[in-house]
Design a protein around this motif. Structure first.
Motif, mmCIF file in Angstrom:
data_model
loop_
_atom_site.group_PDB
_atom_site.id
_atom_site.type_symbol
_atom_site.label_atom_id
_atom_site.label_comp_id
_atom_site.label_asym_id
_atom_site.label_seq_id
_atom_site.Cartn_x
_atom_site.Cartn_y
_atom_site.Cartn_z
ATOM 1 N N GLN A 16 1.766 2.279 -4.565
ATOM 2 C CA GLN A 16 0.608 1.540 -3.840
ATOM 3 C C GLN A 16 0.280 0.728 -4.494
ATOM 4 O O GLN A 16 0.185 -0.916 -4.093
ATOM 5 N N ALA A 17 1.071 -0.360 -5.804
ATOM 6 C CA ALA A 17 0.457 -1.341 -6.511
ATOM 7 C C ALA A 17 1.633 -2.467 -6.236
ATOM 8 O O ALA A 17 2.081 -3.495 -5.719
ATOM 9 N N ARG A 18 3.002 -1.986 -5.648
ATOM 10 C CA ARG A 18 4.078 -2.715 -5.312
ATOM 11 C C ARG A 18 3.553 -3.044 -4.180
ATOM 12 O O ARG A 18 3.756 -4.195 -3.704
ATOM 13 N N THR A 19 3.748 -2.153 -3.134
ATOM 14 C CA THR A 19 2.889 -2.983 -2.088
ATOM 15 C C THR A 19 1.547 -4.066 -1.737
ATOM 16 O O THR A 19 1.803 -5.029 -0.918
ATOM 17 N N GLU A 20 1.009 -4.011 -2.677
ATOM 18 C CA GLU A 20 -0.370 -4.493 -2.506
ATOM 19 C C GLU A 20 0.057 -5.992 -3.393
ATOM 20 O O GLU A 20 -0.701 -6.868 -1.979
ATOM 21 N N HIS A 21 1.107 -6.415 -3.875
ATOM 22 C CA HIS A 21 1.886 -7.807 -4.311
ATOM 23 C C HIS A 21 2.005 -7.639 -2.915
ATOM 24 O O HIS A 21 2.284 -9.287 -3.786
ATOM 25 N N THR A 22 3.232 -6.914 -2.727
ATOM 26 C CA THR A 22 4.331 -7.567 -1.807
ATOM 27 C C THR A 22 3.642 -8.094 -0.838
ATOM 28 O O THR A 22 3.503 -10.052 -0.479
ATOM 29 N N ASN A 23 1.836 -7.507 0.219
ATOM 30 C CA ASN A 23 1.557 -8.039 0.789
ATOM 31 C C ASN A 23 0.288 -9.513 0.406
ATOM 32 O O ASN A 23 0.517 -10.026 1.280
ATOM 33 N N ASN A 24 0.275 -9.712 -1.050
ATOM 34 C CA ASN A 24 -0.414 -10.920 -1.315
ATOM 35 C C ASN A 24 0.545 -11.424 -1.340
ATOM 36 O O ASN A 24 0.005 -13.472 -1.181
ATOM 37 N N MET A 25 1.147 -11.912 -2.258
ATOM 38 C CA MET A 25 2.676 -12.563 -2.421
ATOM 39 C C MET A 25 2.562 -12.908 -0.704
ATOM 40 O O MET A 25 3.357 -14.771 -0.079
ATOM 41 N N LYS A 26 2.727 -12.035 0.568
ATOM 42 C CA LYS A 26 2.792 -12.694 1.673
ATOM 43 C C LYS A 26 1.966 -14.040 2.593
ATOM 44 O O LYS A 26 2.137 -14.629 2.722
ATOM 45 N N LYS A 27 0.463 -12.854 2.004
ATOM 46 C CA LYS A 27 -0.779 -13.855 2.425
ATOM 47 C C LYS A 27 -0.240 -15.390 2.198
ATOM 48 O O LYS A 27 -0.631 -16.184 2.112
#
Length: 237
Positions: A16-27
């Motif tokens: 979950q943390a990896r997915t959230e960070h990936t999405n934040n970096m995409k943003k």
């Protein structure tokens, strides 16, 4: 290698943390791309405005101030180019604040990402260690017991270390050297470990200094709020 005792909680938190960070970096990267595009558009509008300004003034003088329909249209176009450049300037200011806010979000998720990776990796390693100890080879245990007896049969002159400590050092060194000689690829044979990763997550594109400084993050968050508040006041006037 994996074990039936493996707790899924730490793994779920990590994913979950990896997915959230990936999405934040995409943003964040998306905002950076928007800024780059707007800067190009702004520069193009400025250049177009300069050219239109020069052409209009030349024609205005040549026509002795006779405002033809074509000249009026050119006048409107140069004003539009100037206003467009100003709009891009204002937009870039807002996007820069969005970029800074997005980086703050990335710093928060990166911290959670690296900590959850550490927890998941450590738990996997500990589970396998405990499982290996429970299923250690009887032959190895017999050999270690024999080595302990050897120390008793051959007493040493110095008494700085007990027989147990001497053998423990020998066993630990021998097993550690044998394990270190294994290639890294054998670790990836465990699908779960391959999912977790053998190394700390690569935080590409992250402001590491900002992530490591709570004080800097606090100051930046305060600055963003103040600037947005000032802009809101201007809009309301």
């Amino acid at each position: 290698m994996t074990t039936p005792e493996q707790n899924q909680t730490s793994l779920m938190c990590f994913e979950q943390a990896r997915t959230e960070h990936t999405n934040n970096m995409k943003k964040y990267n998306g905002i950076c791309a928007d800024i780059t595009r707007c800067e190009k558009e702004r520069q193009a509008a400025i250049e177009a405005g300069k050219e239109a300004e020069t052409n209009w003034r030349t024609r205005f003088r040549n026509l002795r101030g006779n405002l033809t329909d074509e000249l009026r249209a050119e006048h409107s176009q140069r004003i539009a180019s100037r206003e467009l450049a100003e709009e891009f300037t204002g937009l870039l200011t807002e996007l820069e604040l969005d970029k800074q806010a997005a980086m703050l979000g990335c710093c928060a998720s990166a911290k959670e990402y690296t900590e959850s990776h550490r927890d998941a990796f450590n738990e996997f390693a500990d589970m396998n260690w405990e499982s290996a100890l429970r299923h250690v080879s009887p032959k190895l245990l017999w050999a270690i017991r024999l080595r302990l007896q050897r120390e008793k049969v051959n007493p040493r002159q110095d008494n700085e270390q007990s027989d147990m400590e001497v053998v423990a050092a020998l066993v630990g060194d021998a097993l550690t050297r044998a394990a270190a000689a294994l290639p890294e690829k054998v670790l990836r044979e465990a699908p779960l470990l391959d999912n977790i990763g053998l190394w700390r997550p690569a935080l590409t594109g992250l402001d590491i200094e900002l992530m490591r400084s709570p004080a800097k993050r606090t100051r930046l968050a305060l600055s963003i709020r103040e600037q947005r508040g000032e802009k809101q006041e201007v809009k309301q006037k």
